[in-house]
Design an enzyme around this catalytic site. Structure first.
Site, PDB file in Angstrom:
ATOM      1  N   THR A 119     -67.708  -7.030  16.768  1.00 55.59           N
ATOM      2  CA  THR A 119     -68.308  -6.251  17.844  1.00 55.59           C
ATOM      3  C   THR A 119     -69.820  -6.385  17.881  1.00 55.59           C
ATOM      4  OG1 THR A 119     -68.822  -3.957  18.461  1.00 55.59           O
ATOM      5  CG2 THR A 119     -68.245  -4.318  16.192  1.00 55.59           C
ATOM      6  N   TYR A 143     -68.744   2.897  12.411  1.00 51.09           N
ATOM      7  CA  TYR A 143     -67.873   1.899  13.027  1.00 51.09           C
ATOM      8  C   TYR A 143     -68.483   0.500  12.879  1.00 51.09           C
ATOM      9  CZ  TYR A 143     -66.034  -1.059  16.741  1.00 51.09           C
ATOM     10  OH  TYR A 143     -65.517  -2.111  17.441  1.00 51.09           O
TER      11      TYR A 143
END
Ligand code: UDP
Length: 334
Positions: A119, A143
């Site tokens: 990501t 995250y």
């Protein structure tokens, strides 16, 4: 000849299921491995579903032994940034410990090729835009940290044990299957485009614009929305590269073009023909003003190009799916 099998962890999720569809069309048999915590059995349509948890190493080994995949594609993860701040332990457990469990099962069963779903969150608040892969990784939430740690694990496993990997750093995954077979169905939903479409549908009263005082042309945040089908094709190209003996690689996947929150809302009004009431809300902590990918490496190393890059197309495909899903949500076998 039997079709080569690919194990797809998270194959019941938004991106994983689209990749399964793409794999099947390209002559592979995708086997989805998913605990259905965020995915749906109805989204698994192009191969079998093996219901299981990443942290169940014995279960994973059993699945690898039975299906003998040529490679693994690893999507299964917790992804909601706010939740990662509130409950980091769960994220480290599912994302990091889960990935370690997967890598160990692969090592034990002699599966060496992995495509990993990373990501843009690994870059945190990048100093330069568009973002190139060589920028330092400085994630600003748990995250992003979990994804960065997994990337490091892959590099170390590659050096020590001969793992070969393709790490794909997505910017803002969006759009939907053009045939509206599958699409985004997060619960709760936190992403801009599906929320805006819910407003167009009348399911939500208005969209909150998180800040309009950023140093951007209209003051709202700029993001790089990439169509899920373009993402899926990049996975197929990265897989073929590994299966053909190519080197491991790490690439950004985005549109290379940024769109502001206001532009997304305007596009949704135009594409849907519905009003989309919007109100200004406070900025969301940790939101970089602009996050746009430099995709030159994916173009050069994978021969990849976006085919559904226009924001109108992204929103129109997401809209078709969202209308269908809201009108008659598929019944899950859960
Ligand atoms: N955003 C917004 N209102 C919302 C949800 C998101 O203004 O209800 C903004 C958010 O601040 C960001 C952009 O839309 O600038 C995309 O947010 P999203 O959560 O979809 O993805 P992110 O960029 O956080 O990964």
């Amino acid at each position: 000849m039997t079709k080569p099998t690919i194990l797809v962890t998270g194959g019941a999720g938004f991106i994983g299921s689209q990749v399964c569809k793409t794999l099947a069309a390209a002559g592979f048999l995708p086997v989805a491995y998913d605990n259905l915590s965020n995915g749906y059995a109805w989204a698994v349509r192009w191969g079998p579903l093996e219901r299981g948890d990443l942290r169940d190493g014995a279960g994973l080994r059993d699945v690898l032994r039975r299906h003998r995949p040529a490679a693994v594609m690893h999507f299964a993860a917790l992804i909601e940034v706010g939740e990662s701040v509130r409950d980091p332990a769960r994220f480290y457990d599912t994302n990091v410990a889960g990935s370690l469990s997967l890598l160990e099962a692969m090592r034990a069963e002699g599966v060496d090729d992995l495509i990993f779903s990373s990501t843009a969150a690994v870059y945190g608040m990048p100093a330069h835009t568009p973002v190139v892969e060589t920028l330092p990784l400085r994630p600003i939430n748990p995250y992003g940290v979990t994804k960065m740690v997994i990337e490091s694990m892959l590099a170390d496993y590659a050096a020590a044990y001969g793992l070969r990997f393709g790490t794909l750093r997505y910017f803002n995954a969006a759009g939907g299957d053009p045939e509206a077979d599958i699409g985004e169905a997060h619960d709760p939903e936190s992403h801009l485009i599906p929320l805006v479409l819910d407003v167009a549908l009348g399911v939500r009263p208005e969209i909150a614009i998180f800040g309009d005082d950023y140093p951007t042309p209209d003051g709202t945040c700029v993001r790089d929305y990439i169509h899920v089908c373009d993402l899926a094709r990049a996975h197929l190209l990265a897989l073929r590269r590994l299966l053909d003996g190519g080197e491991s690689l790490t690439v950004n996947l985005g549109n290379g073009a940024g769109h502001s929150v206001r532009e997304v809302i305007e596009t949704a009004r135009r594409v849907t023909g519905h009003p989309v009431p919007a109100r200004l809300a406070p900025p969301r902590p940790g939101d970089p003003p602009v996050l746009v990918a430099d995709c030159a490496r994916a173009v050069a190393d994978l021969g990849w190009r976006q085919e559904r890059a226009a924001l109108d197309v992204i929103v129109a495909d997401a809209w078709r799916w969202r209308q269908r899903w809201r009108a008659s949500p598929p019944v899950d076998a859960r």
